[in-house]
Enzyme design. Structure first.
Site, mmCIF file in Angstrom:
data_model
loop_
_atom_site.group_PDB
_atom_site.id
_atom_site.type_symbol
_atom_site.label_atom_id
_atom_site.label_comp_id
_atom_site.label_asym_id
_atom_site.label_seq_id
_atom_site.Cartn_x
_atom_site.Cartn_y
_atom_site.Cartn_z
ATOM 1 N N THR A 125 17.596 -37.568 124.205
ATOM 2 C CA THR A 125 18.019 -36.606 123.178
ATOM 3 C C THR A 125 19.077 -35.686 123.767
ATOM 4 O O THR A 125 18.889 -35.152 124.868
ATOM 5 C CB THR A 125 16.867 -35.749 122.602
ATOM 6 O OG1 THR A 125 17.431 -34.650 121.876
ATOM 7 C CG2 THR A 125 15.936 -35.170 123.657
ATOM 8 N N ASP A 127 19.553 -32.900 122.855
ATOM 9 C CA ASP A 127 18.931 -31.567 122.887
ATOM 10 C C ASP A 127 18.261 -31.266 124.236
ATOM 11 O O ASP A 127 18.047 -30.107 124.576
ATOM 12 C CB ASP A 127 17.892 -31.429 121.774
ATOM 13 C CG ASP A 127 18.511 -31.477 120.387
ATOM 14 O OD1 ASP A 127 19.744 -31.363 120.285
ATOM 15 O OD2 ASP A 127 17.751 -31.627 119.415
ATOM 16 N N ARG A 162 42.542 -14.151 120.317
ATOM 17 C CA ARG A 162 41.469 -14.257 119.327
ATOM 18 C C ARG A 162 40.097 -14.419 119.979
ATOM 19 O O ARG A 162 39.990 -14.805 121.143
ATOM 20 C CB ARG A 162 41.683 -15.506 118.471
ATOM 21 C CG ARG A 162 42.734 -15.352 117.418
ATOM 22 C CD ARG A 162 42.950 -16.693 116.727
ATOM 23 N NE ARG A 162 43.889 -16.572 115.639
ATOM 24 C CZ ARG A 162 44.581 -17.592 115.134
ATOM 25 N NH1 ARG A 162 44.450 -18.804 115.636
ATOM 26 N NH2 ARG A 162 45.397 -17.390 114.123
HETATM 27 O O1 F6P Z 1 18.130 -33.907 117.675
HETATM 28 C C1 F6P Z 1 19.449 -34.189 117.925
HETATM 29 C C2 F6P Z 1 20.356 -33.521 116.947
HETATM 30 O O2 F6P Z 1 21.677 -33.843 117.321
HETATM 31 C C3 F6P Z 1 20.188 -32.001 116.818
HETATM 32 O O3 F6P Z 1 20.828 -31.308 117.858
HETATM 33 C C4 F6P Z 1 20.781 -31.760 115.462
HETATM 34 O O4 F6P Z 1 20.252 -30.578 114.871
HETATM 35 C C5 F6P Z 1 20.379 -32.971 114.692
HETATM 36 O O5 F6P Z 1 20.148 -33.995 115.632
HETATM 37 C C6 F6P Z 1 21.423 -33.455 113.709
HETATM 38 O O6 F6P Z 1 20.915 -34.541 113.027
HETATM 39 P P1 F6P Z 1 21.750 -35.487 112.075
HETATM 40 O O7 F6P Z 1 22.539 -36.440 112.939
HETATM 41 O O8 F6P Z 1 20.704 -36.196 111.293
HETATM 42 O O9 F6P Z 1 22.651 -34.638 111.263
#
Ligand code: F6P
Length: 346
Positions: A125, A127, A162
């Site tokens: 992930t 994340d 900016r």
């Molecule tokens: O969990 C991974 C992630 O990229 C998150 O960081 C994000 O909020 C989400 O998936 C976005 O999901 P999707 O690709 O379904 O828009």
């Protein structure tokens, strides 16, 4: 053994490198590999998974995305689907599964394992919030995208004097924003793990400008809450019930807020899916290769309900149950670094 491999949840650079490693190592050990299309959805499908041989994965190491496709499918959603997914595993005569994914996909993997199926996970992930492992596949590439973006935005922010607000991904945690922001020299990093108020942000930007900082780069994690500043309301949810954080538009709201309260011109950039696209970094390729190799070895050894993890540079093994028990938030040392190098000013 007939081993199925699937990728679930949001894609991440390095998925193909992991698939390749699973196929190469499991083939060396004499097993047959079956590529399941589109995550858990592929087991609900009529179409049988396709056999993957080493030649099929020979050239995918550096490719982004996933040759298998992915989806956010939760087969636990009702009794009929729960039965159907287990039936799919039986129908396709799969002796074991390798599930490559994050919290959601591995949560399903844990459930499937509890139903008596042999499952090994692989941590993926951007994340980077899976428990038990220091790093997940995709994170390093996402961080590199943020750092590269900051390098580019620094020059244009400087030319125009900016503030530029950069919104980074991270469903519940600030890993991408913190690492990317630190690597790109952001002036202020706002993450869910560090409480920040609207006054803190305005004071910091105002003081930096008074110190003759002509270009101010702010990185904000998509999930961050800023007391005294309302993000937009996210309307939609995904199949696992997570709100669509992009709909909060925290970067746009923050940029407008800064401009209104400081009088300094501000712009915003949402890095969004750029952080998940394209070729994986060398670090992600190697990490995915180590994880995929270890996952195939675990299946071969009959150790299931587990996943390879990285701890302090070493590949170790954790249980799926422990890995999905809680979301891993930023560590104290990184929080301290963010506060020192890109925190709010008094
Ligand atoms: O969990 C991974 C992630 O990229 C998150 O960081 C994000 O909020 C989400 O998936 C976005 O999901 P999707 O690709 O379904 O828009």
């Amino acid at each position: 053994m007939r081993i199925g491999v699937l990728t679930g949840g949001g894609d991440a650079p390095g998925l193909n490198a992991a698939i390749r490693a699973v196929v190469l190592r499991a083939s060396m050990l004499g097993h047959q590999i079956f590529g399941i299309a589109d995550g858990w959805a592929g087991l609900l499908d009529e179409a049988a998974p396709r056999i993957l041989i080493p030649r099929d994965v020979a050239a995918i190491l550096g490719e982004g995305g996933t040759i298998l496709g992915t989806s956010r499918t939760d087969p636990r959603k009702d009794e009929a689907t729960r039965r159907a997914v287990l039936e799919g595993i039986r129908r396709f005569r799969l002796d074991a599964l390798v599930a490559i994914g994050g919290n959601d996909t591995l949560g399903v993997a844990q459930w499937v394992h509890d139903q008596g199926v042999r499952v090994v996970g692989v941590p993926k992930t951007v994340d980077n919030d899976l428990a038990e492992t220091d790093f997940c596949i995709g994170f390093d590439t996402a961080v590199t995208v943020v750092a590269d973006a900051l390098d580019r935005l620094r020059t244009t922010a400087s030319a125009h004097h900016r503030v530029v607000v950069v919104e980074a991904m991270g469903r519940d945690t600030g890993w991408v924003a913190a690492f990317g922001g630190l690597a790109g020299g952001a002036d202020l990093i706002v993450v869910p793990e560090i409480a920040v108020t609207s006054d803190d942000v305005i004071r910091t930007v105002t003081r930096r400008r008074a110190m003759r900082d002509l270009d101010i780069l702010v990185v904000v994690s998509e999930a961050a809450e800023i007391a005294g500043m309302e993000a937009q309301t996210a309307v939609d949810r995904d199949a696992f019930g997570h709100v669509r954080l992009d709909q909060r538009a925290i970067g746009a709201v923050l940029a407008r807020h800064i401009e209104q309260h400081t009088g300094i011109e501000a712009r915003q950039v949402v890095l969004g899916h750029l952080q998940r696209g394209g070729s994986p970094t060398a670090v992600d390729r190697l990490r995915a290769t180590r994880f995929g190799n270890a996952a195939a070895d675990l299946v071969h050894a009959g150790r299931t309900g587990v996943l390879p993890v990285q701890r302090g540079g070493r590949i170790e093994v954790a249980t799926l149950a422990d890995a999905v028990r809680e979301t891993r938030r930023l560590s104290d040392d990184i929080i301290e670094l963010v506060e020192r190098f890109a925190g709010v000013l008094d």
